[in-house]
Every structure is written in structure tokens, then in C-alpha cells.
Design a protein around this motif. Structure first.
Motif, mmCIF file in Angstrom:
data_model
loop_
_atom_site.group_PDB
_atom_site.id
_atom_site.type_symbol
_atom_site.label_atom_id
_atom_site.label_comp_id
_atom_site.label_asym_id
_atom_site.label_seq_id
_atom_site.Cartn_x
_atom_site.Cartn_y
_atom_site.Cartn_z
ATOM 1 N N ILE A 9 0.860 -1.179 0.000
ATOM 2 C CA ILE A 9 0.000 0.000 0.000
ATOM 3 C C ILE A 9 0.894 1.225 0.000
ATOM 4 O O ILE A 9 1.769 1.365 0.857
ATOM 5 N N LEU A 10 0.645 2.101 -0.955
ATOM 6 C CA LEU A 10 1.385 3.355 -1.051
ATOM 7 C C LEU A 10 0.555 4.475 -0.448
ATOM 8 O O LEU A 10 -0.683 4.447 -0.502
ATOM 9 N N THR A 11 1.220 5.471 0.080
ATOM 10 C CA THR A 11 0.538 6.591 0.705
ATOM 11 C C THR A 11 -0.356 7.316 -0.315
ATOM 12 O O THR A 11 0.009 7.443 -1.488
ATOM 13 N N PRO A 12 -1.523 7.803 0.086
ATOM 14 C CA PRO A 12 -2.470 8.396 -0.858
ATOM 15 C C PRO A 12 -2.109 9.814 -1.311
ATOM 16 O O PRO A 12 -2.758 10.345 -2.202
ATOM 17 N N VAL A 13 -1.095 10.429 -0.743
ATOM 18 C CA VAL A 13 -0.755 11.805 -1.113
ATOM 19 C C VAL A 13 0.088 11.865 -2.390
ATOM 20 O O VAL A 13 0.417 12.953 -2.858
ATOM 21 N N LYS A 47 -10.063 2.316 0.432
ATOM 22 C CA LYS A 47 -10.160 2.672 1.844
ATOM 23 C C LYS A 47 -9.453 1.606 2.677
ATOM 24 O O LYS A 47 -9.574 0.416 2.419
ATOM 25 N N LEU A 48 -8.707 2.044 3.667
ATOM 26 C CA LEU A 48 -8.011 1.123 4.568
ATOM 27 C C LEU A 48 -8.969 0.603 5.628
ATOM 28 O O LEU A 48 -9.948 1.269 5.980
ATOM 29 N N ALA A 49 -8.692 -0.562 6.150
ATOM 30 C CA ALA A 49 -9.537 -1.139 7.191
ATOM 31 C C ALA A 49 -9.436 -0.339 8.483
ATOM 32 O O ALA A 49 -10.385 -0.265 9.256
ATOM 33 N N TYR A 50 -8.279 0.267 8.721
ATOM 34 C CA TYR A 50 -8.067 1.099 9.899
ATOM 35 C C TYR A 50 -7.040 2.167 9.540
ATOM 36 O O TYR A 50 -6.239 1.973 8.616
ATOM 37 N N PRO A 51 -7.047 3.301 10.201
ATOM 38 C CA PRO A 51 -6.094 4.371 9.854
ATOM 39 C C PRO A 51 -4.643 3.945 10.090
ATOM 40 O O PRO A 51 -4.331 3.302 11.087
ATOM 41 N N ILE A 52 -3.791 4.304 9.153
ATOM 42 C CA ILE A 52 -2.351 4.062 9.268
ATOM 43 C C ILE A 52 -1.669 5.408 9.079
ATOM 44 O O ILE A 52 -1.845 6.051 8.044
ATOM 45 N N ASN A 53 -0.927 5.850 10.075
ATOM 46 C CA ASN A 53 -0.257 7.158 10.033
ATOM 47 C C ASN A 53 -1.255 8.277 9.711
ATOM 48 O O ASN A 53 -0.984 9.161 8.892
ATOM 49 N N LYS A 54 -2.426 8.206 10.314
ATOM 50 C CA LYS A 54 -3.505 9.179 10.149
ATOM 51 C C LYS A 54 -4.039 9.241 8.712
ATOM 52 O O LYS A 54 -4.647 10.225 8.313
ATOM 53 N N THR A 56 -6.509 7.278 5.818
ATOM 54 C CA THR A 56 -7.599 6.303 5.749
ATOM 55 C C THR A 56 -7.715 5.643 4.384
ATOM 56 O O THR A 56 -8.535 4.758 4.200
ATOM 57 N N THR A 57 -6.911 6.079 3.404
ATOM 58 C CA THR A 57 -6.911 5.474 2.073
ATOM 59 C C THR A 57 -5.477 5.207 1.645
ATOM 60 O O THR A 57 -4.534 5.722 2.244
ATOM 61 N N GLY A 58 -5.336 4.414 0.587
ATOM 62 C CA GLY A 58 -4.006 4.121 0.064
ATOM 63 C C GLY A 58 -4.102 3.494 -1.309
ATOM 64 O O GLY A 58 -5.139 2.943 -1.693
ATOM 65 N N PHE A 59 -3.016 3.566 -2.069
ATOM 66 C CA PHE A 59 -2.935 2.943 -3.387
ATOM 67 C C PHE A 59 -2.459 1.502 -3.203
ATOM 68 O O PHE A 59 -1.357 1.271 -2.706
ATOM 69 N N ARG A 84 7.273 5.911 0.986
ATOM 70 C CA ARG A 84 5.984 5.946 0.288
ATOM 71 C C ARG A 84 5.156 4.694 0.564
ATOM 72 O O ARG A 84 3.943 4.697 0.393
ATOM 73 N N VAL A 85 5.798 3.607 0.977
ATOM 74 C CA VAL A 85 5.105 2.348 1.279
ATOM 75 C C VAL A 85 4.686 2.375 2.745
ATOM 76 O O VAL A 85 5.516 2.496 3.640
ATOM 77 N N ILE A 86 3.358 2.266 2.978
ATOM 78 C CA ILE A 86 2.884 2.309 4.363
ATOM 79 C C ILE A 86 2.616 0.911 4.933
ATOM 80 O O ILE A 86 2.662 0.728 6.139
ATOM 81 N N ARG A 87 2.332 -0.071 4.086
ATOM 82 C CA ARG A 87 2.179 -1.465 4.511
ATOM 83 C C ARG A 87 2.558 -2.371 3.354
ATOM 84 O O ARG A 87 2.407 -2.020 2.198
ATOM 85 N N PHE A 88 3.005 -3.595 3.699
ATOM 86 C CA PHE A 88 3.320 -4.587 2.678
ATOM 87 C C PHE A 88 3.146 -5.977 3.259
ATOM 88 O O PHE A 88 3.207 -6.168 4.476
ATOM 89 N N LEU A 89 2.912 -6.939 2.379
ATOM 90 C CA LEU A 89 2.807 -8.333 2.769
ATOM 91 C C LEU A 89 3.303 -9.179 1.608
ATOM 92 O O LEU A 89 2.820 -9.025 0.483
#
Length: 144
Positions: A9-13, A47-54, A56-59, A84-89
Motif C-alpha cells: 500500500i502506497l501513501t495516498p498523497v 479505503k483502509l480497514a483502519y487508519p495508518i499514520n492518520k 484512511t486510504t491508500g494505493f 511511500r510504502v505504508i504497509r506490505f505483505l
């Protein structure tokens, strides 16, 4: 070589160009490690399941690849270093997951998205349930 699938997931900004640049950087990391990219899917802004670093959405982005096990360590290090990567799996696919992914890819390439939805709906349709037959006793039968 094992089959792997990574979702990040990349940051939405980010702008579209910045998002594509980040994805290309990840793909270049895989190619430099001699990994074979099998499939790439851009799931877009979700939309993210829960907020990450404030946020609520991500690419969302999915990449399937074949590689040696050591490549995963290099890839995950790259994910951790990229702000730019906020989560990965990343996980290794077993034979059943690899077969399912191949079916999904072939279904996606041979049909348009509307046709896929229609096929899935047809599979989910059930035959109508017949109403149970209710037998009422008449007065003459009750008296007998």
C-alpha cells in the motif's frame, strides 16, 4: 524458484506519476535480483480497514513473481526503506494458490470486468425454493 505474491500500500498523497515511479522502483528491485514478474495488478485507491499514520486510504498494488527465497529479504528491505510504502505483505504461494492465481489471471484476460461479474452472479444464483405444500383437513375429514 518459488512463486511469491506481494501486496503493498502506497501513501495516498502521491500523484499518479509518483505512484508509478514507486511501483517501477519495486519492480526494478525484483528484476535486479533475477526474479521473473508473472503478474502485476493496480487495485487503485482504496479505503483502509483502519487508519495508518492518520491516513484512511491508500494505493494498493499486487505483484506476483517467481524468485529464490533470498529475494524476499531484499524486497522487504526495500519496502521498509521507501517512505511511500505504508504497509506490505509478501508470501510464498503453495501449489493451490498458484493454480488459483493462474485461473484468476486467465479469467481476467479473456473477459471484460462486466462479463466476470455476470459469470460470478450466475454461479451464485440458486434455483428457487418451492413453497411447501400445506394440506388442510376439511370438516368432513375431521369428523371421520
Amino acid at each position: 524458484m518459488n512463486n511469491y505474491e506481494t501486496v503493498f500500500i502506497l501513501t495516498p498523497v502521491l500523484s499518479d506519476a509518483q505512484m508509478k515511479e514507486a511501483v517501477e522502483k519495486i519492480k526494478e528491485t525484483l528484476k535486479s535480483q533475477k526474479a521473473e514478474i508473472v503478474n502485476e495488478e493496480n487495485w487503485g485507491l482504496r479505503k483502509l480497514a483502519y487508519p495508518i499514520n492518520k491516513k484512511t486510504t491508500g494505493f494498493y498494488e499486487l505483484i506476483e513473481f517467481k524468485a529464490e527465497p533470498t529475494v524476499v529479504d531484499v524486497l522487504e528491505t526495500q519496502f521498509r526503506r521507501d517512505e511511500r510504502v505504508i504497509r506490505f505483505l509478501t508470501f510464498r504461494q503453495d501449489k493451490f494458490a498458484a493454480e488459483y492465481a493462474a485461473k484468476r489471471r486467465s479469467l481476467r484476460t479473456t473477459t471484460t470486468p462486466k462479463e466476470v461479474v455476470r459469470k460470478e452472479l450466475k454461479l451464485e444464483e440458486k434455483k428457487p425454493v418451492e413453497a411447501p405444500v400445506i394440506i388442510e383437513e376439511t370438516k368432513s375429514e375431521k369428523e371421520d
